[in-house]
Design a protein around this motif. Structure first.
Motif, PDB file in Angstrom:
ATOM      1  N   GLN A 125       5.771   5.916 -38.139  1.00 49.69           N
ATOM      2  CA  GLN A 125       5.273   6.457 -39.491  1.00 49.69           C
ATOM      3  C   GLN A 125       5.899   8.152 -39.257  1.00 49.69           C
ATOM      4  O   GLN A 125       4.926   8.944 -39.914  1.00 49.69           O
ATOM      5  CB  GLN A 125       4.004   6.480 -39.577  1.00 49.69           C
ATOM      6  N   THR A 126       6.964   8.234 -38.745  1.00 49.12           N
ATOM      7  CA  THR A 126       7.265   9.696 -38.579  1.00 49.12           C
ATOM      8  C   THR A 126       8.393   9.982 -39.936  1.00 49.12           C
ATOM      9  O   THR A 126       8.603   9.054 -40.992  1.00 49.12           O
ATOM     10  CB  THR A 126       8.396   9.893 -37.476  1.00 49.12           C
ATOM     11  N   GLU A 159      11.348  -1.393 -40.251  1.00 46.72           N
ATOM     12  CA  GLU A 159      10.215  -0.595 -40.246  1.00 46.72           C
ATOM     13  C   GLU A 159      10.086   0.734 -39.522  1.00 46.72           C
ATOM     14  O   GLU A 159      10.444   0.785 -38.289  1.00 46.72           O
ATOM     15  CB  GLU A 159       9.028  -1.374 -39.764  1.00 46.72           C
ATOM     16  N   ASN A 160       9.561   1.686 -40.098  1.00 43.55           N
ATOM     17  CA  ASN A 160       9.542   3.010 -39.368  1.00 43.55           C
ATOM     18  C   ASN A 160       8.101   2.784 -38.917  1.00 43.55           C
ATOM     19  O   ASN A 160       7.036   3.596 -39.203  1.00 43.55           O
ATOM     20  CB  ASN A 160       9.443   4.251 -40.484  1.00 43.55           C
ATOM     21  N   ARG A 161       7.930   2.156 -37.622  1.00 47.04           N
ATOM     22  CA  ARG A 161       6.594   1.985 -37.046  1.00 47.04           C
ATOM     23  C   ARG A 161       5.845   3.072 -36.459  1.00 47.04           C
ATOM     24  O   ARG A 161       4.501   3.039 -36.296  1.00 47.04           O
ATOM     25  CB  ARG A 161       6.731   0.978 -36.104  1.00 47.04           C
TER      26      ARG A 161
END
Length: 119
Positions: free
Chosen positions: A94-95, A90-92
């Motif tokens: 959100q970049t 997951e790209n936690r």
């Protein structure tokens, strides 16, 4: 530095670029090279690339340029990691995708080296 050749990712061309980043980064740490390397890895494990400690990966434009240059290796490392853990990572934060993948692969590369050299 011979220790940097112990990575399980040394077969990827991007490992040379990662090693250059590591060697530039450890110069601000005290001690002999091995001590500098360990301190650097511990700091990275604490703060990650998002902390800004890796000057090459602070700005999205720099990450984009690095990602484009090493896209195949970085995406293959990401896929390898996801297969190893059995689920997407997951790209936690959100970049942007290319920033996320640069951070993920560099952090994994360094963690792999740390575990091989110091654990």
């Amino acid at each position: 530095m011979k220790a940097l050749q112990k990575s399980s990712y040394c077969g990827y061309r991007v490992s040379g670029a990662f090693n250059q980043i590591i060697l530039r980064s450890i110069t601000s740490y005290d001690g002999k090279r091995r001590e500098q390397l360990k301190s650097f890895f511990l700091d990275l494990q604490t703060g990650g690339c998002i902390s800004g400690m890796i000057s090459e990966f602070i700005y999205h434009d720099d990450c984009k340029e690095f990602y484009i240059e090493h896209i195949d290796d970085l995406e293959n490392i990401r896929t390898e990691l996801e297969e190893a853990i059995g689920e997407p990572i997951e790209n936690r934060f959100q970049t942007l995708h290319y920033t996320f993948v640069c951070w993920l692969c560099f952090e994994e590369y360094c963690y792999d080296l740390y575990s091989r050299l110091f654990e």
